[in-house]
Design an enzyme around this catalytic site. Structure first.
Site, PDB file in Angstrom:
ATOM      1  N   THR A  36       8.889   1.319   7.983  1.00 34.47           N
ATOM      2  CA  THR A  36       7.951   2.041   8.847  1.00 34.47           C
ATOM      3  C   THR A  36       7.024   1.085   9.592  1.00 34.47           C
ATOM      4  OG1 THR A  36       6.498   2.293   6.920  1.00 34.47           O
ATOM      5  CG2 THR A  36       7.921   4.155   7.472  1.00 34.47           C
ATOM      6  N   GLY A 128      13.068  -9.356  -2.373  1.00 36.16           N
ATOM      7  CA  GLY A 128      12.357  -8.254  -1.747  1.00 36.16           C
ATOM      8  C   GLY A 128      10.884  -8.211  -2.084  1.00 36.16           C
ATOM      9  N   LEU A 129      10.323  -9.326  -2.565  1.00 41.69           N
ATOM     10  CA  LEU A 129       8.912  -9.393  -2.942  1.00 41.69           C
ATOM     11  C   LEU A 129       8.122 -10.266  -1.981  1.00 41.69           C
ATOM     12  CD1 LEU A 129       9.302  -9.652  -6.813  1.00 41.69           C
ATOM     13  CD2 LEU A 129       8.958  -7.604  -5.414  1.00 41.69           C
ATOM     14  N   SER A 130       8.726 -10.560  -0.845  1.00 40.20           N
ATOM     15  CA  SER A 130       8.069 -11.257   0.258  1.00 40.20           C
ATOM     16  C   SER A 130       7.572 -12.649  -0.102  1.00 40.20           C
ATOM     17  CB  SER A 130       6.922 -10.416   0.828  1.00 40.20           C
ATOM     18  OG  SER A 130       6.653 -10.830   2.147  1.00 40.20           O
ATOM     19  N   ASP A 176       4.019  -7.159   5.220  1.00 41.21           N
ATOM     20  CA  ASP A 176       4.053  -8.162   4.159  1.00 41.21           C
ATOM     21  C   ASP A 176       2.846  -9.085   4.218  1.00 41.21           C
ATOM     22  OD1 ASP A 176       6.453  -6.987   3.626  1.00 41.21           O
ATOM     23  OD2 ASP A 176       7.683  -8.656   4.320  1.00 41.21           O
TER      24      ASP A 176
END
Length: 391
Positions: A36, A128-130, A176
């Site tokens: 989004t 996927g944890l930036s 992020d």
């Protein structure tokens, strides 16, 4: 912290320019609100207690030199005067790209000196944890201090995003970096990505006997490759068909009209974004009114939308989510850009080990690589950790 190449490459008296310092920034987990952000929508991430640390020492010249404990000890060097996206590549672009981005945003770099950067991190890469935003934000706060730029946390987040978009080549939004800059203990960051207005939302997890369980599926992803970019292109196609700049200008009430103007795939991609945007708003409202135990259905609905409409899940991820829910999780979903990475599950504290074990068993039975499970806590954002006195 040490590396294979930690000896300063500048004269000792150059340390008098600024002294040594250590800055750090956290990775993030997105509680809800996937894909989004670049559509101008709502997101609800939180900074986590996994951080990237950037140890910086001054130089007497205008060279930026980068090493990492995760690498082979080889340094990457680039002169400040040569900063440009096409002059950098690989992991060092996350560092050098931030310096370039700060200049692009108006910082006067004509009279500044260079630095040696040494990176260390316990944010898992490709999970996927930036881990990328953690690097960018640690470097951004360091340079903001050392070059006396006076930029706000959100301006530094924008610099990180510009570096990731232009220097790294990943078409990500600002979520992020915003989470990494703005995080607070036991709070999520409720961010409107159009206005860039952020609010802290209390989570109250510990007092409700809850924990956030992360399961890294060990399926690595890369945002600079095609899957992420093609989803973004679908969103842009849908916005154009509806005559708007960003999908955040639409709502779920526009879906019937959208279905008449676009193909089925584009429709499903946009439907995910619009329904996910609504789920973020609903999650914030539920957290404030009823508390974290009441958001499970929204988390699960988010995963179903990513799996079926946006099609960014993978079999390992679906197995992790399904197993977590079957073993007592309050809610679970893919977190991050998709195509691998990690699951976040809201679980009762006493269920952390049983759920982790059940997922490990399910992966073994399916012939998948063993996942890595751990809990995270909402943590403080990027900051200066320490100053080492000049020698």
């Amino acid at each position: 912290m040490t590396t294979a190449d930690s000896t300063p490459s500048h004269p000792a008296d150059a340390r008098e320019l600024a002294g040594w310092g250590v800055w750090s920034a956290p990775g993030r987990v997105n509680l809800i609100g996937e894909h989004t952000d670049y559509n101008g929508g709502l997101v609800l991430p939180l900074a986590i207690d996994r951080r990237t640390t950037c140890t910086v020492s001054p130089r007497a010249d205008r060279i930026l030199r980068v090493t990492s404990t995760a690498g082979d000890g080889q340094a990457v060097e680039l002169a400040i005067d040569d900063l440009a996206p096409d002059a950098m590549a690989g992991w060092s672009a996350y560092v050098l790209g931030v310096a370039w981005a700060l200049g692009e945003m108006g910082a006067n770099l004509s009279g500044v000196t260079g630095f040696d950067f040494e990176l260390d991190s316990d944010v898992p890469i490709g999970a996927g944890l930036s881990s990328s935003a953690a690097i960018e934000c640690a470097v951004a706060v360091a340079l903001n201090d050392l070059w006396n730029l006076g930029l706000s946390p959100m301006e530094l987040a924008r610099a990180g995003r510009l570096a990731e978009n232009s220097a790294v080549g990943a078409p990500t939004g600002i979520m992020d970096q915003s989470a990494s800059m703005l995080g607070e203990a036991d709070h999520a960051v409720f961010l409107d990505c159009t206005t860039e207005v952020a609010q802290s939302v209390p989570l109250h997890l510990e007092e409700n006997n809850l924990a956030l369980l992360i399961v890294d599926t060990r399926v690595e992803h890369a945002h600079a490759t095609g899957g992420y970019a093609s989803r973004r292109a679908s969103c842009e196609k849908g916005a154009e068909a509806m005559g708007v700049k960003l999908l955040s200008e639409l709502s779920v009430h526009d879906l019937p009209t959208l279905s008449e103007r676009v193909d089925d795939e584009t429709y499903r991609r946009v439907r995910h974004v619009l329904t996910e945007n609504q789920r973020v708003a609903d999650t914030v409202e539920v957290l404030r009114d009823k508390g974290p135990l009441a958001i499970g259905e929204l988390l699960c609905a988010s995963h179903a939308s990513m799996r079926d409409d946006f099609e960014i899940s993978v079999p390992e991820m679906d197995l992790a989510v399904d197993t977590a829910m079957a073993t007592g999780a309050v809610g679970a979903r893919l977190t991050g850009g998709g195509f691998g990475g990690s699951m976040v599950a809201l679980v009762h504290q006493e269920d952390v080990d049983p759920i982790s074990a059940a997922i490990a068993s399910a992966f073994a039975a399916a012939g998948y690589a063993a996942p890595q499970a751990f809990t995270v806590h909402a943590a403080a954002g990027a900051h200066r950790d320490s100053v080492t006195a000049s020698k």
